[in-house]
Write an enzyme that holds these catalytic residues in place. Structure first.
Site, PDB file in Angstrom:
ATOM      1  N   ASP A   1       0.867  -1.172   0.000  1.00 22.55           N
ATOM      2  CA  ASP A   1       0.000   0.000   0.000  1.00 22.55           C
ATOM      3  C   ASP A   1       0.906   1.226   0.000  1.00 22.55           C
ATOM      4  OD1 ASP A   1      -2.377   1.561   0.455  1.00 22.55           O
ATOM      5  OD2 ASP A   1      -3.202  -0.193   1.465  1.00 22.55           O
TER       6      ASP A   1
ATOM      7  N   ASP B   1      -3.113   4.728  -2.378  1.00 21.17           N
ATOM      8  CA  ASP B   1      -4.145   5.274  -1.511  1.00 21.17           C
ATOM      9  C   ASP B   1      -4.626   6.600  -2.101  1.00 21.17           C
ATOM     10  OD1 ASP B   1      -5.410   4.969   1.164  1.00 21.17           O
ATOM     11  OD2 ASP B   1      -4.417   6.872   1.581  1.00 21.17           O
TER      12      ASP B   1
ATOM     13  N   GLU C   1      -6.796   3.270  -5.760  1.00 24.82           N
ATOM     14  CA  GLU C   1      -8.052   3.370  -5.011  1.00 24.82           C
ATOM     15  C   GLU C   1      -8.819   4.560  -5.586  1.00 24.82           C
ATOM     16  OE1 GLU C   1      -8.023   5.189  -1.235  1.00 24.82           O
ATOM     17  OE2 GLU C   1      -9.770   4.114  -0.498  1.00 24.82           O
TER      18      GLU C   1
ATOM     19  N   HIS D   1     -11.427  -2.653   3.741  1.00 24.08           N
ATOM     20  CA  HIS D   1     -11.293  -2.324   5.159  1.00 24.08           C
ATOM     21  C   HIS D   1     -11.990  -1.021   5.561  1.00 24.08           C
ATOM     22  CE1 HIS D   1      -8.331  -0.117   2.948  1.00 24.08           C
ATOM     23  NE2 HIS D   1      -8.126   0.667   3.982  1.00 24.08           N
ATOM     24  N   ASP D   2     -12.610  -0.352   4.604  1.00 26.81           N
ATOM     25  CA  ASP D   2     -13.301   0.900   4.911  1.00 26.81           C
ATOM     26  C   ASP D   2     -14.821   0.739   4.904  1.00 26.81           C
ATOM     27  OD1 ASP D   2     -10.928   2.399   5.064  1.00 26.81           O
ATOM     28  OD2 ASP D   2     -10.886   2.677   2.891  1.00 26.81           O
TER      29      ASP D   2
HETATM   30  C1  NOJ Z   1      -8.115   5.293   2.137  1.00 26.32           C
HETATM   31  C2  NOJ Z   1      -7.859   4.132   3.045  1.00 26.32           C
HETATM   32  O1  NOJ Z   1      -8.439   2.992   2.474  1.00 26.32           O
HETATM   33  C3  NOJ Z   1      -8.452   4.483   4.397  1.00 26.32           C
HETATM   34  O2  NOJ Z   1      -8.441   3.375   5.274  1.00 26.32           O
HETATM   35  C4  NOJ Z   1      -7.700   5.650   4.962  1.00 26.32           C
HETATM   36  O3  NOJ Z   1      -8.325   6.084   6.153  1.00 26.32           O
HETATM   37  C5  NOJ Z   1      -7.658   6.826   3.975  1.00 26.32           C
HETATM   38  N1  NOJ Z   1      -7.387   6.421   2.632  1.00 26.32           N
HETATM   39  C6  NOJ Z   1      -6.602   7.806   4.376  1.00 26.32           C
HETATM   40  O4  NOJ Z   1      -5.325   7.286   4.101  1.00 26.32           O
END
Ligand code: NOJ
Ligand code: CA
Length: 559
Positions: free
Chosen positions: A120, A221, A282, A344-345
């Site tokens: 990542d 990211d 992402e 994971h979000d």
């Molecule tokens: C996206 C990530 O998937 C998330 O978990 C994170 O909080 C934010 N970017 C900030 O890096």
């Protein structure tokens, strides 16, 4: 009809093609990616936190599952304001996760099983404890001052109305120098200034550091937040409030600026120094496929851009998925699609789609769809056993800061990051001690050990499905053609390569349906490769589909 023409290619019985996994320059088009939330996969040293050696110990499990790539969420040194997405040192392994030699070992052991590892890469921001930021904030004349985004107050207020995605102003006053710094995420995650060539160089070095150690590329990211309008105008405000209770803001001047594609091209040049490496983005902000395709550039930006429009289809509805996939699949020459359901979000997809009655069939059906569309699928650890989101019950247990901030309306993201459920032991085989997040009670019944011994389990289905996919040229790189069915609750399509055609039928409803396959079945026989019901052949023109039935069948004969 296009699909009938496809069938005509096949004039003889076609048997499974067992093609060796060859890592050609387009290997990523045929790969299956498996996302590991590093902190929650396997704890090897008994501190309750998942680590790299824990993952290495599970590589046989992953190889048997049949995946090709693991994407590791951040494992660098971090004060954990955002559990690793706030990096304090890009070129280390955080103490909790192991050492650089553990990383090297993971890469080696993974490679020996034909598995690539991608890291990542958090480009938009660092931790506020990163030495770059500590230096930057130390004085207005620091040689790192311009590595971050500093601004004078607007009278006594922040420079403009930009909001942090995690709530409140995106500006924090730093008393030491009397200026505000900008943070799109938490205040502990100050934004880097990507207009500064020194920042660009520093992050290119970071990339080479990991690529030299054998990383097969990066998951980027939030690339859409890298640049801001230097004039810093106020953003327009829309109606209503957003999920954190702030006014709905159109991030016109601090997201998706066109210049970001120049940065993507630079990153791609670095990646292209390494023949097998890839960039997976992402890409969360596109609202249309056209906006998503922009991220591929002229094949000189991202190799893979996550299609969150697919992730965002909220209902298990054949009509909705059909409409979306038809649209997504039109432009595979410009951008190879990337399908994912969970990460994971977000709330895990089984928690979003399960109906309480057909959970098992629904979990299998969603896997079948995601792994048989034309594109690169990303699985999220634990989905292969049907893990669901288990939110914390008490405020004092919440680890994710936004969960504490917005409790109880929003309980944060911990619920989708719980320890991997390996077996029925006290801490689910994840650890010998109490893990950093509680193991859900469901782990007693929903775990790898039990499911490996159950031929009807979700895990067995995933393993079979991946084996079917890996041995099928049609599923790995064949064309995708929608099959209109007259039935709005059934999604059906064909995947076809020169030598093989595979039919996929998904009854996305709790009702039985008789599907008229007259046209298709007329001159063909189908061997069922996989189904979530006991079905081996399709010989009748009328196929009686059970609730949430999934059928994946190979065309054996067409005349
Ligand atoms: C996206 C990530 O998937 C998330 O978990 C994170 O909080 C934010 N970017 C900030 O890096
Ligand atoms: Ca550990």
């Amino acid at each position: 009809m296009k699909y009938l023409l496809a069938l005509l290619f096949i004039s003889t019985f076609v048997f499974a093609e067992l093609e060796a996994k060859s890592k050609n320059s387009n290997w990523w088009k045929e790969a299956v990616i498996y996302q590991i939330y590093t902190r929650s996969y396997a704890d090897s040293n008994g501190d309750g936190i998942g680590d790299l050696n824990g993952i290495t110990a599970k590589l046989d499990y992953l190889a048997d599952l049949g995946i090709d790539v693991i994407w590791l969420t951040p494992f660098y040194e971090s004060p954990n304001a955002d559990f690793g997405y706030d990096i304090q040192d890009y070129m280390t392994v955080g103490k909790e996760y192991g050492t650089l030699s553990d990383y090297d070992k993971l890469i080696r052991e993974a490679a020996s099983r034909g598995i690539y590892v991608i890291n990542d890469l958090v480009l938009n921001h660092t931790s506020d404890r990163h030495p770059w930021f500590i230096n930057s904030r130390s004085s207005r004349s620091s040689n790192k001052r311009d590595w971050y985004i500093w601004h004078d107050p607007n009278d006594d207020a922040p420079p403009n109305n930009w909001q942090s995605i995690f709530g409140g102003s995106a500006w924090k006053m730093d008393a030491l120098t009397g200026q505000y710094y900008y943070h799109f995420f938490y205040a502990g995650q100050p934004d880097l200034n990507w207009r500064n060539p020194e920042v660009q160089d520093a992050l290119s070095k970071v990339m080479r550091f990991w690529l030299d150690r054998g990383a097969a590329g990066f998951r980027l990211d939030v690339p859409d937040t890298l640049l801001e309008d230097p004039e810093m105008p106020d953003n327009p405000i829309g109606e209503g409030l957003n999920w954190v209770g702030d006014p709905n803001m159109l991030h016109k001047y601090n997201m998706d600026l066109p210049e970001v594609h120049g940065i993507m091209r630079q990153l791609r040049k670095v990646i292209d120094e390494y023949p097998a490496a890839i960039l997976l983005g992402e890409t969360g902000s596109p609202e249309t496929i056209d906006e998503l395709l922009v991220w591929y550039g002229e094949s000189d930006e991202l190799h893979l851009a996550m299609n969150f429009l697919y992730t965002n289809v909220r209902e298990l509805s054949a009509e909705k998925f059909t409409r979306h996939v038809i649209e997504s699949d039109k432009h595979t020459d410009i951008g190879w699609p990337v399908y994912l359901l969970s990460n994971h979000d977000r709330t895990r997809h089984l928690s979003r789609f399960a109906d309480g009655l057909h959970n098992n069939a629904i979990a299998k059906q969603l896997a079948a769809m995601t792994l048989t569309l034309r594109g690169t699928p990303i699985l999220y650890y634990g989905e292969e056993i049907g893990m669901t989101t288990q939110d914390p019950v008490r405020l004092e247990d919440v680890k994710d800061p936004i969960g504490r901030l917005f409790w109880p309306d929003f309980k944060g993201r911990d619920g989708s990051r719980t320890p991997m459920q390996w077996n029925s032991s006290q801490y689910s085989g994840f650890s010998q001690v109490k893990p950093w997040l509680s193991v859900p009670a469901s782990a007693a019944k929903i775990n790898v050990e039990i499911q490996l011994n159950d031929d009807q389990s979700i895990l067995t289905f995933y393993r079979q499905l991946l084996a079917v996919r890996n041995s099928s040229s049609a599923l790995r790189h064949g064309e995708w053609t929608h099959i209109p069915t007259q039935n709005h609750e059934v999604f059906a399509y064909l995947r076809h390569s020169l030598s093989e055609s595979v039919l996929v039928i998904l009854n996305m409803s709790a009702s039985e349906h008789d599907l008229d396959l007259q046209e298709l079945v007329m001159n063909s026989t189908f061997e069922v490769l996989l189904s979530n019901h006991d079905r081996r052949f399709i010989t009748e023109a009328l196929l009686n589909l059970q609730p949430y039935e999934t059928v994946i069948a190979r065309v054996l004969k067409a005349q």
